[in-house]
Design an enzyme around this catalytic site. Structure first.
Site, PDB file in Angstrom:
ATOM      1  N   THR A 295     123.169  25.854 -17.320  1.00 37.19           N
ATOM      2  CA  THR A 295     121.768  26.266 -17.371  1.00 37.19           C
ATOM      3  C   THR A 295     120.927  25.371 -16.474  1.00 37.19           C
ATOM      4  O   THR A 295     121.262  24.215 -16.243  1.00 37.19           O
ATOM      5  CB  THR A 295     121.219  26.234 -18.814  1.00 37.19           C
ATOM      6  OG1 THR A 295     119.874  26.715 -18.820  1.00 37.19           O
ATOM      7  CG2 THR A 295     121.255  24.836 -19.399  1.00 37.19           C
ATOM      8  N   ARG A 296     119.817  25.941 -15.983  1.00 33.10           N
ATOM      9  CA  ARG A 296     118.808  25.169 -15.251  1.00 33.10           C
ATOM     10  C   ARG A 296     117.438  25.355 -15.911  1.00 33.10           C
ATOM     11  O   ARG A 296     116.428  24.980 -15.335  1.00 33.10           O
ATOM     12  CB  ARG A 296     118.752  25.605 -13.780  1.00 33.10           C
ATOM     13  CG  ARG A 296     118.410  27.075 -13.590  1.00 33.10           C
ATOM     14  CD  ARG A 296     118.383  27.477 -12.110  1.00 33.10           C
ATOM     15  NE  ARG A 296     118.123  28.893 -11.940  1.00 33.10           N
ATOM     16  CZ  ARG A 296     116.914  29.446 -11.935  1.00 33.10           C
ATOM     17  NH1 ARG A 296     115.842  28.686 -12.069  1.00 33.10           N
ATOM     18  NH2 ARG A 296     116.775  30.742 -11.776  1.00 33.10           N
ATOM     19  N   ASN A 297     117.440  25.933 -17.104  1.00 34.41           N
ATOM     20  CA  ASN A 297     116.208  26.227 -17.834  1.00 34.41           C
ATOM     21  C   ASN A 297     116.246  25.576 -19.214  1.00 34.41           C
ATOM     22  O   ASN A 297     117.315  25.205 -19.706  1.00 34.41           O
ATOM     23  CB  ASN A 297     116.039  27.744 -17.993  1.00 34.41           C
ATOM     24  CG  ASN A 297     115.838  28.444 -16.668  1.00 34.41           C
ATOM     25  OD1 ASN A 297     114.969  28.066 -15.889  1.00 34.41           O
ATOM     26  ND2 ASN A 297     116.642  29.459 -16.393  1.00 34.41           N
TER      27      ASN A 297
END
Length: 573
Positions: free
Chosen positions: A198-200
């Protein structure tokens, strides 16, 4: 037992070269040195610790061409993303880069020697082919933009020898190398590990998704977020990691581990999904979740998706036997209010009521201070997000006035400063064109290059002040659209940017010029004067257009105040 690395052997260069540390450290001090950029440092870190196994260095031309055209290294091994070291001709000449040369790779942040590269070749890539084959070719794609606007013209390929680990000062306890993470899994007795990329920030839906994946495969969960470079506009990794730490106790005890990945994402969709799977395999994971539009950058300016929603899942499925890690495809999870549960969208019967909050809607709620419902996220997660996203009344912003000399922008800027100071609640900074020229840009002339540098400096200072919650008023001439746009992009990382075109006519500016500057320019005493012998590009999309010839300063300031008020920036309560 952890999964075997890609290619069978973990290429942990740090461990391999540690017996020669003293020798390599001494040699590194004597070699020509190349300072690496932030993205290059991310790549180097994962090359040195084995995250990019089977790579042992930056790709040679043969490896690069194979990966671009066929997802294959020269050895035949599957690899989907070019890992390259880009340089310009000046660097090639300065460091005498050619086959057999040895250079030190150095951290730009602290001048620390990190590795020695033995050059195998220096080559000029076909960037158009790379853009098309790897990223799909859309010129608006972030990676394609990087290729053409940032990456240098030549690539250097060669093997690496490790000198030092990169130094990190944030969340050090969570920055596991592949070897360390594998050892951690062995210590915990984990046989199966589902990795989640994930990057969120993560919310209830992500927790439900990962628990379902673990349950269906009798596995544990590795939350493995990217903390290197992600998509511009993403929430910073400091905030995100605090969110992940807050979320971790919501998992059943002993089910999940959090580890950070210093990856520079390319937002490459299908190609990136394969790459991510290889990286997680190298970190010991046995399973890897690939969701909808995995690692995609969203839509272009025409509203068209760069990739199909399930292109990434199709790509990893194509290579599943070679990847050696079981890919777990997942649909988007959505909330069912009538039964108070989450479910994959493809398993919801027709007519069942659903609720969801998009990333865009979440950011809007954070900016405005509106409620974030508990069915969407946990209170402790929302608390962390709100700490990094103060209410609108506490957020910084920049008012950028542009127009001809003597257009009235300076008078408007001064009056606006007084009005905002009277309002209170924020510090107010004023940057008039002549003041900036004297204090920040005294060595610059009036060529286009120097004008752009001047606006870049204003943009940088404005962005830093905006980030700290100030109101910034800038009033340079700023005649060129690209420079204004660059300033906007800098500021909008941290707050709102409002471009005000003071569209007072050139004739009026000249007629009311009490200082006689236009007269001197017409007589040739001043060269490169905007509107006389240098162009002014009117803004294509200003937030507001005003005219000091037909409007009073008071009425113009009132218009700007109304604009700010309409965006919630002047609310006091």
């Amino acid at each position: 037992m952890a999964n075997s690395p890609h290619g069978g052997v973990l290429k942990d260069l740090l461990a391999r070269d540690s017996p020669r540390h003293a020798e390599l450290s001494t040699e590194a001090e004597t070699l020509p040195a190349l300072l690496l950029s932030e993205r290059q440092l991310c790549d180097l870190e994962l090359l040195l610790n084995g995250g990019f196994s089977p790579l042992e260095g930056f790709m040679t031309e043969q490896d690069y061409n194979g990966v671009v055209k066929e997802n294959r290294l020269a050895s035949g091994a599957l690899f989907s993303m070019p890992i390259t070291l880009d340089v310009d001709q000046a660097t090639i000449d300065e460091l005498s880069l050619k086959a057999g040369a040895r250079i030190t790779l150095r951290d730009f942040r602290d001048d620390r020697n990190l590795a020695i590269l033995t050059v195998e070749d220096v080559y000029k890539p076909d960037k158009a082919l790379e853009a098309k084959e790897v990223f799909g070719g859309d010129e608006e794609h972030p990676a394609v933009q990087y290729l053409y606007k940032t990456a240098k013209d030549f690539y250097v390929g060669g093997k690496l020898e490790a000198v030092n680990r990169l130094q990190h000062y944030d969340f050090v306890e969570l920055r596991y190398t592949p070897s360390e993470l594998r050892a951690h899994f062995d210590k915990l007795g984990w046989a199966k590990v589902v990795a989640f990329q994930t990057r969120n920030p993560m919310h209830r839906a992500h927790r439900e998704l990962t628990v379902r994946a673990a349950r269906s495969h009798h596995a544990n969960v590795l939350i493995h977020p990217v903390v290197g470079l992600t998509k511009p506009g993403d929430i910073d990794h400091f905030t995100r990691v605090r969110v992940y730490k807050a979320l971790l106790p919501r998992y059943p005890n002993g089910m999940a581990v959090l580890g950070l990945l210093p990856l520079a994402m390319r937002m490459g969709g299908p190609r990136e999904a394969i790459w991510h799977a290889i990286i997680r395999k190298n970190h010991g994971a046995t399973h890897f979740i690939v969701g909808r539009d995995h690692a995609g950058p969203g839509k272009n300016s025409k509203g068209v998706d760069f990739y199909g929603p399930y292109d990434a899942q199709y790509a990893v499925e194509k290579y599943r036997d070679e990847l050696g890690i079981e890919v777990v495809p997942f649909q988007m999870m959505t909330y069912l209010p009538d039964s108070d549960e989450y479910a994959p969208v493809d398993q919801i019967p027709q007519g069942v009521r659903t609720l969801n909050i998009s990333g865009t809607e979440l950011r809007a709620r954070l900016r405005s201070g509106r409620e974030i419902p508990e069915w969407f996220s946990y209170p402790e997660v929302v608390k962390v997000l709100r700490e990094s996203h103060p209410p609108r009344s506490q957020q910084g912003f920049t008012i950028f006035l542009t127009g001809y000399q003597n257009s009235g922008k300076d008078q408007i800027a001064r009056a606006l400063q007084v009005t905002l100071n009277q309002q209170g609640g924020r510090s107010v900074s004023l940057f008039l064109g002549e003041t900036v020229r004297h204090e920040l840009s005294s060595e610059l002339g009036f060529s286009r290059e120097d004008r752009d540098k001047n606006i870049a400096r204003i943009g940088f200072v404005a962005s830093e002040l905006t980030r700290s919650g100030a109101a910034v008023i800038a009033a340079p001439i700023a005649p060129f659209e690209q420079a204004r746009q660059s300033a906007r992009e800098l500021v909008e990382k941290y707050g709102d940017f409002y471009l005000i075109h003071v569209a007072t006519s050139l004739e009026y500016c000249e007629k009311t010029d009490k200082r006689g500057i236009y007269k001197k320019a017409r007589a040739g005493e001043i060269k490169g004067f905007t509107g006389v012998d240098d162009p002014y590009e009117a803004p294509a999309k200003p937030n507001l257009v005003v005219d000091a010839e037909t409007q009073s300063v008071r009425s113009i300031v009132h218009q700007i105040i109304l604009l700010l008020e309409s965006q919630g920036l002047l609310d006091r309560f």
